[in-house]
Every structure is written in C-alpha cells, then in structure tokens.
Design a protein around this motif. Structure first.
Motif, PDB file in Angstrom:
ATOM      1  N   UNK A  70      10.119  -5.810   4.739  1.00 57.07           N
ATOM      2  CA  UNK A  70      11.319  -5.559   5.548  1.00 57.07           C
ATOM      3  C   UNK A  70      11.618  -4.074   5.667  1.00 57.07           C
ATOM      4  N   UNK A  71      11.425  -3.336   4.573  1.00 55.43           N
ATOM      5  CA  UNK A  71      11.726  -1.904   4.581  1.00 55.43           C
ATOM      6  C   UNK A  71      10.524  -1.073   5.016  1.00 55.43           C
ATOM      7  N   UNK A  72       9.425  -1.739   5.345  1.00 54.32           N
ATOM      8  CA  UNK A  72       8.222  -1.093   5.887  1.00 54.32           C
ATOM      9  C   UNK A  72       7.559  -0.171   4.876  1.00 54.32           C
ATOM     10  N   UNK A  73       7.737  -0.458   3.597  1.00 52.96           N
ATOM     11  CA  UNK A  73       7.051   0.330   2.575  1.00 52.96           C
ATOM     12  C   UNK A  73       5.549   0.070   2.617  1.00 52.96           C
ATOM     13  N   UNK A  74       5.147  -1.108   3.092  1.00 57.54           N
ATOM     14  CA  UNK A  74       3.717  -1.394   3.220  1.00 57.54           C
ATOM     15  C   UNK A  74       3.070  -0.441   4.224  1.00 57.54           C
ATOM     16  N   UNK A  75       3.789  -0.070   5.280  1.00 51.37           N
ATOM     17  CA  UNK A  75       3.238   0.888   6.250  1.00 51.37           C
ATOM     18  C   UNK A  75       3.141   2.288   5.649  1.00 51.37           C
ATOM     19  N   UNK A 110       2.517   2.835   2.506  1.00 47.51           N
ATOM     20  CA  UNK A 110       1.335   2.790   1.647  1.00 47.51           C
ATOM     21  C   UNK A 110       0.054   2.937   2.461  1.00 47.51           C
ATOM     22  N   UNK A 111       0.026   2.335   3.661  1.00 52.67           N
ATOM     23  CA  UNK A 111      -1.161   2.455   4.503  1.00 52.67           C
ATOM     24  C   UNK A 111      -1.376   3.907   4.926  1.00 52.67           C
ATOM     25  N   UNK A 112      -0.287   4.598   5.272  1.00 52.88           N
ATOM     26  CA  UNK A 112      -0.423   6.004   5.671  1.00 52.88           C
ATOM     27  C   UNK A 112      -0.819   6.863   4.477  1.00 52.88           C
ATOM     28  N   UNK A 113      -0.267   6.539   3.317  1.00 50.45           N
ATOM     29  CA  UNK A 113      -0.639   7.274   2.108  1.00 50.45           C
ATOM     30  C   UNK A 113      -2.128   7.109   1.819  1.00 50.45           C
ATOM     31  N   UNK A 114      -2.655   5.900   2.012  1.00 48.93           N
ATOM     32  CA  UNK A 114      -4.061   5.630   1.710  1.00 48.93           C
ATOM     33  C   UNK A 114      -4.995   6.486   2.560  1.00 48.93           C
ATOM     34  N   UNK A 115      -4.538   6.903   3.745  1.00 48.40           N
ATOM     35  CA  UNK A 115      -5.393   7.736   4.601  1.00 48.40           C
ATOM     36  C   UNK A 115      -5.665   9.102   3.982  1.00 48.40           C
ATOM     37  N   UNK A 124      -2.664   1.510  -1.707  1.00 50.45           N
ATOM     38  CA  UNK A 124      -2.253   0.281  -1.019  1.00 50.45           C
ATOM     39  C   UNK A 124      -1.500  -0.664  -1.947  1.00 50.45           C
ATOM     40  N   UNK A 125      -1.648  -0.478  -3.259  1.00 49.86           N
ATOM     41  CA  UNK A 125      -0.951  -1.339  -4.223  1.00 49.86           C
ATOM     42  C   UNK A 125       0.234  -0.629  -4.887  1.00 49.86           C
ATOM     43  N   UNK A 126       0.607   0.549  -4.386  1.00 46.68           N
ATOM     44  CA  UNK A 126       1.676   1.338  -5.018  1.00 46.68           C
ATOM     45  C   UNK A 126       2.990   0.559  -5.038  1.00 46.68           C
ATOM     46  N   UNK A 145       8.799   5.281  -6.411  1.00 44.93           N
ATOM     47  CA  UNK A 145       7.345   5.169  -6.508  1.00 44.93           C
ATOM     48  C   UNK A 145       6.691   6.524  -6.785  1.00 44.93           C
ATOM     49  N   UNK A 146       7.498   7.548  -6.985  1.00 40.82           N
ATOM     50  CA  UNK A 146       6.949   8.864  -7.292  1.00 40.82           C
ATOM     51  C   UNK A 146       6.532   9.655  -6.080  1.00 40.82           C
ATOM     52  N   UNK A 147       7.065   9.323  -4.913  1.00 45.23           N
ATOM     53  CA  UNK A 147       6.719  10.036  -3.685  1.00 45.23           C
ATOM     54  C   UNK A 147       7.853  10.971  -3.282  1.00 45.23           C
ATOM     55  N   UNK A 148       7.543  12.197  -2.885  1.00 48.81           N
ATOM     56  CA  UNK A 148       8.579  13.041  -2.279  1.00 48.81           C
ATOM     57  C   UNK A 148       9.122  12.369  -1.016  1.00 48.81           C
TER      58      UNK A 148
END
Length: 789
Positions: A8-13, A15-20, A32-34, A356-359
C-alpha cells in the motif's frame, strides 16, 4: 512488517529501485527483501551504516565490490564433494579478492566508518585458496601448465606428438600418391582423429580407416594406415591430459569445499556492505538526508520537513508534517485530487525508509520516531471474489488495524468513513478517531466530512490540516497546511471541469445553512491565513534587507578602519626605522672614538639618545584618535583576546566569574584576576596587530649602553672555569660599548692558559679575528682580539 502495508505504501517499489544500485545478485536479493528494523538501536545502526557508505563514496568515489559474485552455490556443491568448473573457480577467486581488499580498506578507515568497518571485520581471509586458483586457472578458464608437473609433462609430449603427426600428414599430402588420390590437399578431423579427403574412386588404392563420407558420396574421409599409431598416441595423450585436468579440478574443489563456510560468509558480508553502498547511491540520486531517530514512547516527535515522495520525481511539491506525543492525531481535509492520499503515503513511506536504514528525501532536521509498526488502510480494495464493497473492505482493514495497534504504531487511514451513508459515515469516523485518541495511537487520517473537522478542532490531541486549493485558478497547489481545516471545494472543482452553471447554482442552494456557514468560515480563515503569510513574507524580506544593509555598512566601516590602521602602522614603522638608524650612526661614532679619552662621553650620549628613542616609541605606540567600537560587540567568552584598561596590556580570557563580576586573564606566563569592567574585548585582527607591535618594540628597543670595561682584561692567576665566564662578560660589554679591539693578558707560564684563551676567542661569535700581541705589548703573554663591531 505486513506485506499489505509494504504494498500500500509502495515500499516494494522503493526496494526495486534500490536493487538497481546493487553490484551483484546477492546484494540485490537483500535489497528486494529489505524490511524496517523492529527496534531503535537496530534502526540507528542501519542509518549509521548507510551514512558510513556515503562517507566511503566521498573518500573513495570509485570504490566498488563489483568483482564479487554470488558463489554460494558452487561452494556448497564443493562441500558435498562436487566438481567446480574452472570459470566458477575464477568467480570464487574474484570474490575472495574483493573480500580481502574490502576488509583492508575499511579497516584502515575504521575511525571514519565505524559500522561498515565492524561488518567488514568478519570477512575471512582465504588468500591461500585465492592464490592456488590463480596459479592453476588462467583468465579464460583454462587449466595452466603450472597446475601440476604431470600436466606440464603430458602437454609437452602432446605438442611433440601433434607436431610429428602433422609433419607426417604434410609429407603425405605432398607425395605423388597424395596428389593423385586426394580430393584436395587438406587435413581435417573426424571423431577426434586426423583424416584426409580421398576421392571415392581411389579409396581402394589407399590403405586406411574410413571415418566419414561426404553428403554427395564423392569424398571419403580416411585415416591412412601409416599414421594410425601416431593418431593413437596423440589421442591417448589427450585423454591423459583430460584425466590430469579433472584430478587438478577435484583437488582445488576439495580445497573450496573445506573453505565453503568462509566463502558463503564472505559473500553474505560483501552483500551486506554492497547493500549499504546501494543505499548511499540511491540517497545521492534522491538528494536524501539522514533522519534523526527517536524513541516512540514518552515524549516523541514526528517531524518531516519538506518531505518529497521518492516515486514522484523532481517536480513533486514538498510537504511538512508534524506529530507529537501531545498532538498525535492529524486529520487532513480538502478536495479530491488535492494531494491528501499522497501526503498520507509520503509520511508512511518515509517512515518505513527511515526505519529500514535508508536516508529520506526531506530537509535536514527531519525526525522520525522508531515506531514498532506502521498500519495503513489506503485506496479502494473492494473484492468481487469475496463479495466485499469498498466500505466493507475498509472496515475489515480497520478492524485488523485496531486489533494489533498500540501507542508505538503509526496508523494511516485514507477517506475515513467513506463508502456509506454520509451521516453514518461521519459518525463512524468521529467514533474511530475518538477511540484512537483514547488509546493514544499516532494517527493520520483523511476525510471530507465537515463534522470531523469540527471534532478535530475541539478534541485535545487532534489537529486539523488541509491540502491547499487556489481559489483563483480553481486548482490544487498540493501544499499541506497544518492547523487549518480544508474545504471540499466540490462545487468549485465541478465548475472548473465544465458542469453547467445552473446545476452548480441549484446545488449551492440545496446546501444546508450550517454547511454553507462552515464553508464560508473556512474560506475566510484561508484568506486571513494567506494575508498573514504574505505579511510574514514582507516582514522577513524587510528584515533581510535591513540585515544586508547593516552588514554592508559594517564591512565599509571595517575597511576604513583597516586602511587607517595600515597608514598609522606604516608611519610608526618608518619613524622607528629612522630612530634605529640614528642609534646605529651614534654607535659607529662611538666605535671610532674607542681609543679617545672622550669615549665615556660618547657612551653617555648614546644612552641619552636611546632614552629619547624609547620616549618616541611610547608617543607613536597607538593612533592619536580613539578606535571606534565594533558595531555589535558580543559577550565575552573563554579564549577571547582582551585588553586590560588599567594595565594597558593584552591577554587571554581564561575564566569568568559573573557572580563576583570578575575574570581570570593570562598575561604571558602569569594569571591574574581583574574586574569585568576593566576588560575590553578585542577582535582577532586587533590582537594580532598588538602582538606585532609588542614584538617590534622588543626588537627595536635597546637597553642603555653599559659602562666601558676598558681596552684590556687581565686573566693571570685565574682558574679555567673563571676564565670562560670573565672573558665572555668582558667581550659582551666591550662589544656593546663599541670597542673594536681589546687586549687579553694571560701571561706566558706553561702556555695552558694562553691556549684556553685563544681557543675560546677563535670560536666566539663576537670576535672577528685575533693575534698575539706585539713584543712591545707583551708578546706571547697577551692576545689582541678584534671585535665584530
């Protein structure tokens, strides 16, 4: 964290951008599992790790662990006794090299990268295995001759056998028989053996073994009988080479299997480090900052400043949101398409990123409490399969949220009470908010209901907020305004979208007086807020202009004072140089007259001139006009340079005692206590200038000339230690009074005292030369010294 909330909060998206930004597959899996960290210490450590990664990339912009590969599968295969292929062995060696280099670098930077260096300290050094693979496997995956002595021998024999075989075949091709029976003069390979293409009509004339026939049948690929044994030997050596290569690979695979736990651990640690590097690179792309994390219990504050939704690009309008332990429920109202849901998602998403430790893409100073969970009901989730309406799906989600929520849970509710009868929906929305207030659960909710706006205004712990709407353009500005409820602007939006005016007028007439009055009050409040904001902006601009003008005038004044001080300093320095020159002239005159009876008179005149010069220095010590005080003096602080008015000296402020109105000041090596009223603050420039002045005075002010010691010193009868002291003192006094030549009497005796005197004179800095005295002046019993006047 609930997968539904992640979606719902689009955190999965995110994670996908982070994986790049990850360098290899193992770190991409981690990205992807963050998940948000469950505790404050874990979240702070994760934030520090990401900050370490940003520091590392600033220090080493090209650093990467791109040489690492996910070699856990071949390592585990080797541990089970499997054979690892050469290319996989090269990947293992590259990964071990990346681990070794990463650990070395991060260990050297441990003071600047505390968390990353701690993570890297668990990397295992497998240099022996890395070297063994490099010794045995070439860059293209071939097993090298250096892998074993038998392999080197076999390959040498294989090359010799091949050369002999080709030589015999070349001879056969050039023979008369070969020129007759061969389809063409070439050699080819069939079934791993060398053969020649023989014309089908001549195959009976050539003794040998047929291995193949062309598609047309016109050519027979035949192995001549005379090269069968040579082909056999060549083939045997090939098989022997293959067996030796397999033996070598099994030996190295066994070594890999022994080190499999360390290899797997190194891959996972490198993946964790690369994940932090990916966070750092993504943060730079988002222009993100490190948020301040605080406990979610007791007194807490959620403060997002100029927060931007990271999935909406650079043109997104930033919002600022604040929740506190005293006002922990925020109700956002305003028109559809105005940005209410985006604001809700921005708060939730940035909270998940921070934990999650992300800026996060926000301004410096943003603060996020370490919530133990985030619960959300956002969007239309009606299900045809489950026969659930929009309202039913919302209520089902809210039931789950209320069951699990606590004061350490951030709850996000979109369109609270929507999807049903407005009267009942409004009542239900107020009841739900009241329940959340009683349980002190941090909540942000969006709604259209006017009654909920009133509830938020009158209920302690609840605040109103609205998404701004421009009444002139009838378009949303997407800015979030805290403290002001928003109007729905439904009629204005319908007008903008082209609905017939008569319909709009009829709808406005059907509004209840209460609703119409609320909308008018909200409109008036909005106008007053806009006017106040404009006035605040005008005052801020005027203050900024005044401050700029004050700074300009202060700079101009400082420039004038610097120019004035420079001119005075130049005049004073010139006067001092002239006085020094006069003193040097008189000293030279005194030196010329050393042998005259009036030398004492000359020395007295020099002393008088020196005294006059000191009085002149005192007169020109400071400018005649007083220094203008600084524009805005600041309070005295320990370490400031200060001027003591009564003593006329400059020192350093060591301590303050305001209760006794005293201060302790260091004057050189001495400390003294003085009243605060006797201290005058000095700028760094003034202190430096005073220091130079004092140094100039010390350098140029000479002591009064001593009385003349006479032109002769008698050392006869003195001990050696007395001779040194007496001779040094005599030479100094003679030099200061301007004597150019003196006579030192030491007697003849054994010659020991003479040798001591002359050796000392030869090394003395004030003696230009020396010589034995003339026979008429004592000969070897005395020495004449010429001084460096």
């Amino acid at each position: 964290m609930n997968d539904r909330v992640i979606r719902l909060l689009e955190f999965d998206k995110i994670r996908e951008r982070l994986a790049r930004f990850a360098a290899f597959s193992a770190s991409r899996e981690l990205a992807l599992a963050l998940q948000p960290e469950p505790t404050l210490p874990a979240a702070e450590r994760a934030q520090q790790a990401a900050e370490d990664a940003r520091t590392l990339l600033r220090l080493k912009p090209t650093f990467s662990i791109g040489g690492a590969r996910d070699v856990r599968a071949p390592a585990r295969q080797a541990a089970l006794g499997g054979l690892v292929e050469p290319l996989a062995l090269l990947d293992i060696a590259a990964t071990l090299a990346a681990a070794r280099q990463t650990r070395g670098l991060l260990t050297r930077l441990a003071d600047q990268l505390p968390v990353l260096s701690e993570i890297a300290s668990d990397l295992v050094d497998c240099s022996a295995l890395e070297d063994e693979i490099a010794r045995c496997i070439g860059r293209r995956g071939e097993v090298l001759d250096s892998a074993s002595a038998p392999l080197a021998r076999i390959r040498a024999e294989l090359r010799a056998a091949h050369d002999q075989l080709r030589a015999r075949l070349d001879h056969y091709l050039a023979s008369p028989l070969g020129k007759t029976v061969l389809q063409e003069p070439i050699v080819t390979v069939r079934e791993g053996r060398y053969v020649v293409p023989v014309k089908a009509d001549f195959k009976g004339q050539v003794r040998g073994i047929v291995h193949d026939v062309s598609a047309s049948g016109a050519t027979v690929f035949l192995e001549p009988l005379e090269i069968v044994e040579m082909n056999n030997r060549w083939r045997e050596l090939q098989l022997e080479e293959e067996r030796e290569i397999e033996r070598i690979l099994r030996r190295i695979s066994a070594d890999v299997g022994d080190q499999a736990p360390a290899i797997v651990a190194d891959v996972e640690i490198l993946a964790a480090i690369d994940l932090e590097l990916a966070k750092a690179r993504y943060a730079e792309a988002l222009h993100a900052v490190r948020p301040r994390l605080t406990p979610s219990s007791g007194t807490w504050r959620l403060d997002l400043r100029d927060a931007r939704h990271p999935l909406l690009g650079e043109r997104v309008v930033p919002i600022s949101v604040e929740l506190t332990s005293d006002e922990f429920v925020l109700v956002i109202t305003g028109p559809n398409t105005g940005g209410k849901t985006v604001a809700l998602k921005t708060v939730g998403l940035l909270t998940l990123m921070a934990l999650a430790g992300m800026p996060i893409p926000a301004a410096d100073g943003s603060t996020v409490p370490a919530f133990r969970g985030v619960a959300a009901d956002i969007g239309d989730e009606q299900s045809i399969e489950q026969s659930l309406s929009t309202f039913s799906s919302h209520i089902g989600a809210i039931v789950d949220i209320l069951r699990d929520a606590s004061p350490a849970t951030l709850v996000l509710l979109d369109e609270l009470g929507a999807g049903t009868d407005p009267v009942e929906g409004s009542a239900l929305a107020r009841a739900l908010l009241a329940h959340l207030v009683r349980r002190r659960i941090p909540t942000i909710a969006t709604t259209h209901y006017s009654e909920v706006k009133v509830f938020a205004h009158t209920t302690p712990g609840v605040r109103n907020a609205s998404v701004e709407f421009d009444p002139l353009t009838l378009a949303p500005t997407y800015r979030l305004v805290i403290g002001t409820p928003g109007a729905s602007n439904a009629l204005a939006i319908a007008t903008r979208l082209g609905l017939a005016p008569e319909i709009i007028d009829e709808a406005r007439a059907l509004l209840s007086p209460t609703d119409a009055e609320i909308e008018r009050l909200l409109a008036d409040l909005q106008r007053e807020r806009d006017a106040l904001a404009a006035e605040r902006q005008r005052v801020a601009e005027a203050a900024a202009a005044a401050e700029a003008e004050r700074t300009r005038l202060a700079d101009a004044l400082a420039t004038v004072e610097r120019d004035r001080d420079r001119l005075v300093e130049e005049i004073r320095s010139e006067a001092l140089r002239e006085a020094d020159e006069l003193l040097r002239v008189l000293q030279r005159a005194a030196a010329v007259a050393t042998e005259r009876p009036s030398i004492q008179t000359v020395a007295e005149a020099a002393a008088e001139l020196a005294a006059a010069r000191q009085a002149f220095v005192r007169r020109v010590r400071r400018p005649s006009h007083p220094r203008r005080p600084p524009p805005r003096p600041r309070p005295l602080r320990v370490g400031d340079p200060v001027h003591l008015r009564r003593l006329g000296q400059t020192g350093e402020l060591v301590a303050l005692f305001p209760e006794r109105e005293e201060a302790e000041v260091r004057l050189g090596a001495m400390k003294t206590r003085v009243p605060l009223r006797d201290l005058e603050p000095m700028s760094a420039q003034d202190a430096a200038r005073e220091h130079r002045r004092a140094h100039q005075e010390r350098r140029t002010t000479l002591p009064p000339l001593p009385n003349s010691p006479g032109v002769q010193l008698d050392l006869r009868g003195r001990r050696v230690d007395e001779v040194y002291e007496a001779l040094d003192r005599y030479l100094n006094d003679a030099y200061l009074t301007g004597l150019s030549e003196v006579r030192v009497v030491h007697g003849k005796g054994t010659g020991a005292l003479r040798q001591v005197v002359r050796t000392h004179l030869a090394a003395h800095p004030l003696v230009r030369d020396w010589a034995p005295a003339a026979l008429t002046e004592g000969g070897e019993g005395a020495t004449i010294a010429k001084l460096a006047v």
